[in-house]
Design a protein around this motif. Sequence first.
Motif, short mmCIF file in Angstrom:
data_model
loop_
_atom_site.label_atom_id
_atom_site.label_comp_id
_atom_site.label_asym_id
_atom_site.label_seq_id
_atom_site.Cartn_x
_atom_site.Cartn_y
_atom_site.Cartn_z
N ARG A 60 6.38 1.82 1.54
CA ARG A 60 5.97 2.75 0.48
C ARG A 60 4.95 3.76 0.98
O ARG A 60 4.45 4.59 0.21
N ILE A 61 4.60 3.68 2.22
CA ILE A 61 3.58 4.59 2.74
C ILE A 61 4.15 6.00 2.84
O ILE A 61 5.20 6.22 3.46
N ALA A 62 3.44 6.91 2.21
CA ALA A 62 3.91 8.28 2.15
C ALA A 62 4.12 8.81 3.56
O ALA A 62 3.28 8.63 4.45
N GLY A 63 5.26 9.43 3.76
CA GLY A 63 5.54 10.07 5.04
C GLY A 63 6.23 9.17 6.05
O GLY A 63 6.89 9.65 6.97
N PRO A 80 0.83 -1.21 0.00
CA PRO A 80 0.00 0.00 0.00
C PRO A 80 0.87 1.26 0.00
O PRO A 80 1.99 1.24 0.50
N GLU A 81 0.28 2.33 -0.56
CA GLU A 81 1.06 3.57 -0.61
C GLU A 81 0.54 4.62 0.35
O GLU A 81 1.12 5.70 0.48
N THR A 82 -0.59 4.30 1.00
CA THR A 82 -1.08 5.24 2.02
C THR A 82 -1.33 4.47 3.30
O THR A 82 -1.58 3.25 3.28
N ALA A 83 -1.29 5.19 4.39
CA ALA A 83 -1.53 4.57 5.69
C ALA A 83 -2.96 4.02 5.74
O ALA A 83 -3.22 2.97 6.33
N GLU A 84 -3.90 4.77 5.10
CA GLU A 84 -5.30 4.33 5.11
C GLU A 84 -5.42 2.95 4.48
O GLU A 84 -6.02 2.04 5.04
N ASP A 85 -4.82 2.81 3.28
CA ASP A 85 -4.91 1.51 2.60
C ASP A 85 -4.26 0.42 3.43
O ASP A 85 -4.77 -0.70 3.53
N ALA A 97 3.44 4.85 12.95
CA ALA A 97 3.74 5.79 11.87
C ALA A 97 5.05 6.52 12.12
O ALA A 97 5.84 6.73 11.20
#
Lengths: 758, 153, 303
Positions: C55-58, C10-15, C166
């Motif tokens: 790959r999670i942004a941030g 996933p590329e976002t924490a939400e996903d 995070a």
Amino acid sequence: MSARPLRVVGRPVPRVDGLEKVTGRARYVTDLVLPGMAHARVMRSPYAHARVRRVDVTRARALTGVLAALSGAELTWCEPYYGPAYRDRPVLAIDVARYEGEPVAAVAAVDEATADAALDLIEVDYEPLPPVITLEEALAAGAPLVHTGKPQAGIFADLSTLRPEPGTNICHQFHFARGDSAGALASADLVLDDTYRFPPVQHYAMEPHAAVAVWSETDGLTIWASSQNPYSVRVELAKMFDVPLARIRVVVPHLGGGFGSKTYAKLEPLAAALARAAGRPVRLAASVAEAFQTVRRCAARVHVRVGFRRDGLLVAVECDADYDVGAYADIGPRVVQKATYTATGPYRVPHVELAARAVYTNTTPGGAFRGFGVPQLAWALESLVDAAADRLGRDPVELRRQNFLAHGEEFAPGDTPIDGKLEESLSRAAEAIGWTRASAADRGRGVAAMLKASVAPSVSEAIVRLHTDGSVSVLASAVEMGQGTRTVLAQIAAEVLCVPLARVTVVQPDTAVTPYDQTTSSSRSTTMTGRAVQVASEDVREQLLRITAEALGVATRDLTLDEGAVVAPARRLPYAEVLLLRFGMSGGELIGRGVIAPGRTAAPLGGSTPFWEMAVGAAEVSVDEETGAVRVERYVSVADVGRAVNPLLLEGQDEGGVVQGLGHTLLEEMLYADGHLLNGTLLLYRVPRADDAPPALECHFVENADGSGPFGAKGAGEGSLIPVSPAVANALARLTGVRLRDLPLTPERVWRALRARR
Amino acid sequence: MNLTMVVNGSSHELDVAPHSLLLDVLRDSLDLKGAKRSCDTQVCGACTVLVDGQAVSACTYLAVEADGCSLLTVEGLADGEALDPLQRAFLDAGAVQCGFCTSGMLLTARALLRENAAPSREDILHYLRGSLCRCTGYRKIVEAIMTAARTTR
Amino acid sequence: MLRPFTLHRPETAEDACALLATLGEDAAPYAGGTELLLLMKLGLLRPPHLVDVKRIAGFGDIADGTRLTIGATVTHRTLERSPLVRARCPLVASVARHVANVRVRNVGTVGGNLAFADPHSDLATLFLTLDATVELVSPRGRRELSLAEFVRGPWETARRPDELLASVRLSPWPTGTGAAYVKFGVHERPTLGIAVALRLDGAGERARVADARVAIGCVSPRPMRVEAAEARVNGVAEAELGDVTGAMADAAAESVDPADDLHGSAEYKREMVAVFVRRALRVAVARARGAELSASFPHAVVA
Ligand SMILES: Cc1cc2nc3c(=O)[nH]c(=O)nc-3n(C[C@H](O)[C@H](O)[C@H](O)COP(=O)(O)OP(=O)(O)OC[C@H]3O[C@@H](n4cnc5c(N)ncnc54)[C@H](O)[C@@H]3O)c2cc1C
Ligand code: FES
Ligand code: FES
């Protein structure tokens, strides 16, 4: 032979297999791929001791992609037991599993994943039995027995006198006496008596054991094995499968370290059985965790009593040693008897009484490991000699010098006289460490010495082939495992035949091609295999001279060899021309043969050692008194090698020996609790790292060309390791006044001893 | 999963399972057997390869992580027949014995020299903390790295 | 050898959190894999799904502010070399330099280290002296816990199965703080880790210790701050430190809860706590004064 100056022998030439190794092109057993090769996996006992009531491999066998699944009970089509001393080790556990990690079932499948999946389908019914883990447990009255059956003798002639003690866990006893030790001790001015312990340790050759086996109708069994002695493996396999020796081919490619762990059959019997069952080549590659479950050094408890006269003369030594050989004897009985025979170390001792037992326990089998039982004894004796020096008010260096065996002196009737100068090694070591100069207040210095016999009798054969272009093939079966044998053998052939080193190729061991060699261990290769290569090369040289002499009508004594040519008074014939003279065409080759086989003698162990390995170690240590952490700041090793055929490689051997010795001295111990090995991986078992090596480490050599090997050389490579622990402990004792008796000298152990002193 | 990587200068496209370890892909799919498996626990360094210049334990590293990366294995150290100064120095110093640790040692040293062209003895010891050798006693390895650093500068 | 699994990236924490929520027990977050893959190879864990968090942004960022925020997927190596970390929390960079070996540092992450909660973590111990908090994300949003609340025990954290770590936030020490981290042991992982930080209030002879922080790891089920030890030195004049050091070390040794294991006996470990608290204190005090002691002890690292 004319005293021509040596051209290549004695030079620090880089190793002949170095280029292959630095480019990553060297192939080890685990790197081999055969067409159709299957992959094996082993199921191992989770118990230290258990009755194996049932092993069901039917579901595993039925899994798609599985080519063979074996249990011990099913191995009725071959002799399922093997072992060099006793044939006590089943290829797969039969009825009883005797240590945690013992192979119980095995599968071969099209790939590793399938083999792994098949293991999950094997069902085993165990009935746990009480284990014996320590020597104390194993020797206690009424202890559970690791083996109950009648032992079958293995392959060794010199172990024909195996002496088990029925109804106990003692699988072999050795006894050696001379003079009247009881009487001498009774009248000695100083008698010291103490018990020292040496831990079970792991070789951790970086390449774990591996084998690739394949059967064919015509050739029989071919097995590529990470073995230090392919010929011993061949005998085992021939017996197991009842095939002629000529139909068993053991090939050894590059070997990723041995240190004794790869002597005698290890994984080869199982790999061969699986290949037979699978009808395909099978690769069996152990993990390092499995290597911990394959072999280790024999732990020992050594009780030594020494008697000195007031003037420092050593009059008597009594030694009583128990070696823990684990669940299967492997070569343990021989480790025990050979080491105990030299328990008196490098000293002249008129009255001795030496006894030792090899004791079974429910732990990983103990076998050969660099030093072959001697480090365990030297730890005790060399510590006691220092303690005696202290009590006698003598300098430990001087006390040793006073009692050393002299060059040429008899060690035991019928055995080889001492062939080196211990006092020279000691002086060099003392000088290099600065013995007579005061050390810094926070440093202590210690020395220790060793003496070790090589295996005897033993046989080495070699074939040297001179080709039409003047290049040379050396066929010998000493295994290159990092120690530099291939380079040394090439140097010897190049020297005798006067060819550049680059013109000599040493063929890798292959029992179908390279001739018999008993074993690559016991520091014997340079001396024994080296002599065989020397003799074989001389055979070729004599042929060259004879052919030329006949062709030119001159006497052979008027001929010499020079840079690939026979030189006659008025002519110079390159070897190619000599071969042309011999064969009348460009073809054919000169074949030389060398056989070194001293045979049995009247020496106590049945053979006279081809040389004595002798070395002295000197350590300078510091200790963090608050934590008990010991640091070896400087270390000097001096080995009496007769002649260093290759000083660069020899130095590497001895530096490695010292650092490996620091492992069991300061860090290493296989620890058990409730029958389980607690630290059977490198995450938990700590071997020396680069920053554990002494910041100053020097290895020196005494070279008096007095060895029985080629050009006066004799064996080396174990000697540097053996004095390490007593030298370090002696240094620590001189620094702190505290003497430790149990290895390794972990910080906590040292801290406890220091605290007890306060 | 698709895996595109440049190994020792040549580009490879492979289809690998997510659970394939980099060491197995290099050894089995690309027949680059120089990296070895010893401890299998990231302690010994025998499996060391460089991924974008960084040393990793290929024994415990998913092959798919190398997607889009440039890898160096021991097979790529020499420039044709011309040895890397480290290889030369290891040979000359006698820093190679059984050779099982050698490829990992060389690559670790290569990564070190890339970061620090003039390492001290302490720097080298620090960097070699995860690189075991059971044969040599390390002295010659450290010496070889220092020699190579000098000849490279 | 690893058993098959599905790898999610996933590329976002939400996903990522949604995946974790759906897959439940069957999924494990995967960062560098230096712990996870090891356990999977040993067969101790067999998660059918791995959720790659790299790959999670941030997650890979290091951000400055009143506090220093270190993203979960920042590697030890990045930590070691980040100019920002070196400027704001120099000791963190130098401790990172001594975690494991260079290959583990190149790949292993700060988040993986903390989320794994190995009792032998260097970072967790050190971070306690920096009043660290961890930021957790989940489909329910974000929450922040102190590191002490987060690490519950050996390999046990307050992280819920659908939560991800995070970042970790550190409160850099005030200027003038002198600090040291000392670790000791012969094994692959430390037997003992001790962090000491303090300031000297006032000048010269009259300087008094302030803001002392002592954290100890490896010798209790989880790393801990040792207030009892801090209290012994806070407010003590520098000249009198020698008199209280012993009491401080004893207080530390009494606070820990070691067990007998491969690293040594509980008794020995307790004693080593006292020894190394004294040593760490000496180095920290010298640093608070702007001096550097040449302290080197066998089998120990002084960062
Ligand atoms: C040989 C060796 C030596 C070591 N020595 C030391 C040492 O001296 N000092 C020290 O402090 N440490 C040491 N370590 C530990 C090392 O620091 C950790 O292995 C590393 O930091 C873990 O990071 P990772 O990204 O590889 O974690 P992974 O292996 O990917 O994950 C570890 C655990 O954390 C979970 N996880 C990972 N990321 C997240 C996230 N963002 N949110 C939620 N859960 C997550 C995973 O599911 C897994 O359970 C050593 C490790 C090894 C293998
Ligand atoms: S095999 Fe990978 S580090 Fe040892
Ligand atoms: S050369 Fe054998 S392990 Fe290093």
